[in-house]
Design a protein around this motif. Sequence first.
Motif, PDB file in Angstrom:
ATOM      1  N   TYR A 173       0.950  -1.167   0.042  1.00  0.00           N
ATOM      2  CA  TYR A 173       0.022  -0.014   0.097  1.00  0.00           C
ATOM      3  C   TYR A 173       0.825   1.305  -0.044  1.00  0.00           C
ATOM      4  O   TYR A 173       0.709   2.243  -0.880  1.00  0.00           O
ATOM      5  N   ASN A 174       1.866   1.181   0.985  1.00  0.00           N
ATOM      6  CA  ASN A 174       2.721   2.314   1.117  1.00  0.00           C
ATOM      7  C   ASN A 174       3.592   2.549  -0.343  1.00  0.00           C
ATOM      8  O   ASN A 174       4.171   3.761  -0.701  1.00  0.00           O
ATOM      9  N   ASP A 175       3.612   1.603  -1.094  1.00  0.00           N
ATOM     10  CA  ASP A 175       4.297   1.932  -2.546  1.00  0.00           C
ATOM     11  C   ASP A 175       3.373   2.379  -3.430  1.00  0.00           C
ATOM     12  O   ASP A 175       4.143   2.756  -4.726  1.00  0.00           O
ATOM     13  N   ILE A 176       2.205   2.393  -3.369  1.00  0.00           N
ATOM     14  CA  ILE A 176       1.309   2.992  -4.301  1.00  0.00           C
ATOM     15  C   ILE A 176       1.499   4.632  -4.461  1.00  0.00           C
ATOM     16  O   ILE A 176       1.411   5.133  -3.706  1.00  0.00           O
ATOM     17  N   GLN A 188       2.096   0.223 -12.280  1.00  0.00           N
ATOM     18  CA  GLN A 188       2.080  -1.097 -13.191  1.00  0.00           C
ATOM     19  C   GLN A 188       2.563  -2.024 -12.070  1.00  0.00           C
ATOM     20  O   GLN A 188       1.755  -3.184 -11.953  1.00  0.00           O
ATOM     21  N   ILE A 189       3.846  -2.061 -11.712  1.00  0.00           N
ATOM     22  CA  ILE A 189       4.502  -2.999 -11.029  1.00  0.00           C
ATOM     23  C   ILE A 189       3.440  -3.446  -9.562  1.00  0.00           C
ATOM     24  O   ILE A 189       3.558  -4.774  -9.424  1.00  0.00           O
ATOM     25  N   GLN A 193       1.116  -7.401  -8.553  1.00  0.00           N
ATOM     26  CA  GLN A 193       1.053  -8.388  -7.508  1.00  0.00           C
ATOM     27  C   GLN A 193      -0.066  -9.058  -7.260  1.00  0.00           C
ATOM     28  O   GLN A 193      -1.282  -8.582  -7.324  1.00  0.00           O
ATOM     29  N   VAL A 194      -0.149 -10.424  -6.942  1.00  0.00           N
ATOM     30  CA  VAL A 194      -1.207 -11.315  -6.590  1.00  0.00           C
ATOM     31  C   VAL A 194      -1.518 -10.945  -5.048  1.00  0.00           C
ATOM     32  O   VAL A 194      -0.273 -11.450  -4.287  1.00  0.00           O
ATOM     33  N   ILE A 195      -2.563 -10.990  -4.418  1.00  0.00           N
ATOM     34  CA  ILE A 195      -2.884 -11.043  -3.256  1.00  0.00           C
ATOM     35  C   ILE A 195      -3.553 -12.259  -2.767  1.00  0.00           C
ATOM     36  O   ILE A 195      -4.837 -12.426  -3.173  1.00  0.00           O
ATOM     37  N   PRO A 196      -2.866 -13.152  -1.957  1.00  0.00           N
ATOM     38  CA  PRO A 196      -3.814 -14.643  -1.863  1.00  0.00           C
ATOM     39  C   PRO A 196      -5.299 -14.192  -1.149  1.00  0.00           C
ATOM     40  O   PRO A 196      -6.043 -14.982  -1.435  1.00  0.00           O
ATOM     41  N   GLY A 211      -1.687  -8.883 -17.365  1.00  0.00           N
ATOM     42  CA  GLY A 211      -0.617  -9.243 -16.262  1.00  0.00           C
ATOM     43  C   GLY A 211      -0.954  -8.544 -14.757  1.00  0.00           C
ATOM     44  O   GLY A 211      -0.045  -8.697 -13.997  1.00  0.00           O
ATOM     45  N   LEU A 212      -2.245  -8.330 -14.663  1.00  0.00           N
ATOM     46  CA  LEU A 212      -2.540  -7.535 -13.374  1.00  0.00           C
ATOM     47  C   LEU A 212      -3.159  -8.612 -12.569  1.00  0.00           C
ATOM     48  O   LEU A 212      -3.708  -9.518 -12.875  1.00  0.00           O
ATOM     49  N   GLY A 213      -2.791  -8.513 -11.103  1.00  0.00           N
ATOM     50  CA  GLY A 213      -3.353  -9.610 -10.368  1.00  0.00           C
ATOM     51  C   GLY A 213      -4.960  -9.478 -10.024  1.00  0.00           C
ATOM     52  O   GLY A 213      -5.359  -8.272  -9.914  1.00  0.00           O
ATOM     53  N   LEU A 214      -5.540 -10.315 -10.166  1.00  0.00           N
ATOM     54  CA  LEU A 214      -7.193 -10.612 -10.186  1.00  0.00           C
ATOM     55  C   LEU A 214      -7.495 -10.523  -8.894  1.00  0.00           C
ATOM     56  O   LEU A 214      -6.888 -11.081  -7.892  1.00  0.00           O
TER      57      LEU A 214
END
Length: 316
Positions: A173-176, A188-189, A193-196, A211-214
């Motif tokens: 969250y802090n990197d957004i 983008q990066i 990321q995939v959030i379990p 390529g985005l985490g769903l």
Amino acid sequence: MANWYVKRGSQIAGPLTVQRLKELAAEGKVQESDLVRKGEESDFVPAAQIPGLIPEYTDNFLEDDFQQESQSQTTSPKKSNAVLWIVVAVAGGGFVLVILILMALLLPAVQQARDAARRSTSKNNMKQIGLALHNYHEVFSQFPPGGTATTDGKPYHSWQTAILPFVDQAPLYNDIDFDVAWDDPSNQIIFEQVIPTYLNPSIEEKISPDGLGLSHYVGNELVMKKNRGSRIRDIKDGTSNTILAVETGQNFKPWGDPTSIAKPIEIMGQGKKSSFRGGNHVLMGDGSVRFVSENIDPETLKNLSIPNDGKAIGEF
């Protein structure tokens, strides 16, 4: 009396009369190195030790004299071997059949156990999301908006992004970069990321074509509205009677997508693809998670989705 035997190697000829034995020796068909035995119990001795039996040495050997005895000794083992192979084949086939039957009986049970484990995991994910929403409410005195948009109406950030710190994803969250929209190249990066916690293990699709985490969970837009969150006290029908989020079985969106909200009746119910056989899990306003049949009455589902319609809700 025919009680003499001649042995050469593993072959034994006999019983022979003493006259026939002498004839064979005279013809050179019994050699000095052959073994001779009188009777059934005595030991074999070299033919040369029998007085007057070997008149001269010869390498000739009549195989036919030994053939009958040799065949009589080998026929039985061959038959025994054949029977043994038949028994082995039948036993092996029976073993394979038993294995196949056991597999046929066990596979459904294994599949049911796997399905139950996946259901449990997805249910637990929704409970974590519910807890995160309530922790967000405790900090900000409201649930997060379903999605935010810029003044010109362009999607900005999602409710699932807003609760990242409350699902153990504070560093992410802090990197957004919140000065730009979620789909800006600078973010983008992060959103790859995939959030379990946002994934239903029964669904294989985890990354979008971009390529985005769903996410396999969708917010109820009647509670978590665009650019505006709701407070618990605004849920007049009671939090235990109001849906906050639902599982979806199709049309998955990235967890950062601000449009990942919908009316539950658009996601689940008759004619919709269920996330599990028979229905979907739903997250209620009080943080509980319930499994709702795909055959739920549409009017009941509609009432569960609206936080303040004042309509009584029966069993579902």
